[in-house]
Design an enzyme around this catalytic site. Structure first.
Site, mmCIF file in Angstrom:
data_model
loop_
_atom_site.group_PDB
_atom_site.id
_atom_site.type_symbol
_atom_site.label_atom_id
_atom_site.label_comp_id
_atom_site.label_asym_id
_atom_site.label_seq_id
_atom_site.Cartn_x
_atom_site.Cartn_y
_atom_site.Cartn_z
ATOM 1 C CB THR A 85 -0.930 0.024 1.226
ATOM 2 O OG1 THR A 85 -0.144 -0.121 2.426
ATOM 3 C CG2 THR A 85 -1.946 -1.097 1.168
ATOM 4 C CG LEU A 252 13.908 7.224 24.265
ATOM 5 C CD1 LEU A 252 13.984 7.471 25.770
ATOM 6 C CD2 LEU A 252 13.261 8.423 23.573
ATOM 7 C CB CYS A 262 6.819 0.409 6.894
ATOM 8 S SG CYS A 262 6.710 -1.130 5.971
ATOM 9 C CE LYS A 265 3.709 2.012 3.263
ATOM 10 N NZ LYS A 265 2.415 1.301 3.325
#
Length: 436
Positions: A85, A252, A262, A265
């Site tokens: 996707t 951190l 991934c 987006k």
């Protein structure tokens, strides 16, 4: 159990091989004949630890096969949708054309009682839109989001930290949840939490998880900007924060930021969907998360320029790392390559090296120089940038050995992964991200 996996990219190939390793009879289906041929020969089309071995074991056992024909999905009890996707061209929303095409192609081969399990990362509301067509075929749609970390994908599929299954209400939903529970039985029996939710919540879980992770990374990088201005050390700050059990130390680590196919987006698509729902203000902070992340790349380039006295034209710079993270050959939105390209744009002679991603990097950015070996990249360099924290650079490279190869002992630690004191003691000018 007989299963099909529709889409054999990163997610689908790993899922198919992992499910076969658990004893299921799996067929992976993809429209890309070249990819299918590679997988059918036992060759992983991308670098992922343990995947090649799993593929070969599954193929040899007869439990795993690959095909370009959707009709080969017929007879499977569960059909996993694992297509990509991507971000829409010219926008931030998720492009669902591959999800829609996969479902449309699968419909003629569904039987009453089948379960279609979406694994692709989609905007909330997608499952509801797809439900009618699948229900009309007599099958049940559920959403079973993936939480894979590249480099750990096999482990995360076989031994996940949680399993989430969004189901429709009623008996069909309960039966579908039981079928997924059986599919993942080894993990469930080992104590992995199995959470059954409604469809919308399951869709939101993945986007929310990525949004939180991106926020945590960008938070410490924002603190790095303040630490630099104040003369503080962000690594020590992160250690202190990490002792608070409400915060934790993981993720951190400040540096040049996150990338990959991934996280960037997905947070943009998450915010875009919130806008469509009329709640864009609820995730407005994600725009700043994205902005902070991109600024860190600017800062890494500036550190190199400053360390070389303001002039990088014609200087040889070794960039250690091309993949967006270690244990991967994925260069999508890679901060490492972005920094390398920007330095090349300033006229530097940039030499990039990486243990896994060199071929992908060379194909995408032929204007850069490349070295197959770390020491080849280091030789005669005026400055060194650690851009991906492979062990080859962070643990297996000593300041003395590196110093014997370079022309100038200038180290830009873009991942804050080195012992600053040790490198400085060896005569290096060391610059970290947000460190004194």
């Amino acid at each position: 159990m007989r299963m099909s996996v529709i889409g054999c990219g990163y997610l689908g190939a790993v899922h198919a091989a992992a499910m076969a390793s658990l004893g299921h009879d799996v067929v992976g289906i993809d429209v890309d004949a070249q990819k299918v041929a590679a997988l059918a020969s036992g060759a992983a089309p991308f670098f992922e630890p343990q995947l090649a071995e799993l593929l070969q074991e599954g193929l040899a056992s007869g439990r795993l096969r690959f095909s370009t024909e959707m009709s080969d999905a017929s007879g499977a009890a569960v059909h996993f949708i694992a297509v990509g996707t991507p971000q829409t061209a010219g926008g931030h929303a998720a492009d669902l054309q591959f999800v829609d095409a996969a479902v449309a192609a699968l419909l003629p081969h569904l039987r009453p009682g089948d379960v279609v399990a979406g694994k692709s990362t989609v905007p909330v509301g997608t499952a509801e839109r797809l439900c009618t067509a699948i229900t009309d075929s007599g099958a049940t749609l559920v959403w079973n989001p993936e939480f894979l970390r590249e480099g750990w994908a096999v482990h995360d599929t076989i031994s996940p930290d949680r399993l989430v299954v969004g189901v429709p209400s009623g008996d069909d939903g309960e039966r579908a949840a039981d079928l997924l529970r059986e599919a993942y039985r080894p993990a469930v029996e080992a104590g992995t939490p199995f959470l059954v939710t409604d469809l919308a919540t399951a869709e939101l879980v993945k986007g929310a998880a990525n949004a939180f992770l991106a926020t945590k990374i960008s938070f410490i990088n924002a603190m790095a900007e303040i630490a630099e201005a104040a003369g503080a050390d962000v690594a020590l700050l992160a250690d202190a924060l990490g002792h608070d059990t409400r915060i934790g130390r993981r993720y951190l680590g400040s540096g040049i930021g996150f990338g990959g196919g991934c996280l960037p987006k997905d947070i943009r698509a998450f915010a875009a969907r919130a806008e469509e729902l009329g709640r864009g203000e609820a995730v407005g902070f994600l725009r700043e998360v994205d902005s902070i992340n991109l600024r860190r790349r600017d800062r890494a380039v500036q550190l190199v320029v400053d360390a070389l006295g303001g002039l990088v034209f014609g200087r040889r710079i070794a960039v250690l790392g091309a993949a967006f993270k270690p244990f991967s050959d994925d260069i999508r939105d890679s901060p490492a390559l972005d920094v390398a390209v920007r330095l090349r744009g300033l006229g530097a002679d940039v030499i990039v090296t990486d243990p896994a991603a060199l071929d992908n990097a060379r194909a995408a950015h032929p204007q850069l120089g490349y070295a197959a070996e770390r020491d080849e990249a280091l030789r005669d360099a005026d400055a060194v940038v650690i851009a991906t924290e492979w062990d080859l650079y962070r643990r297996q490279m000593t300041p003395e050995h590196a110093g014997s190869l370079v022309a100038g002992r200038v180290m830009i630690d873009g991942r804050n992964c080195l012992d600053a004191a040790a490198w400085r003691a060896a005569g290096w000018t060391y610059h970290g991200m947000g460190r004194r």
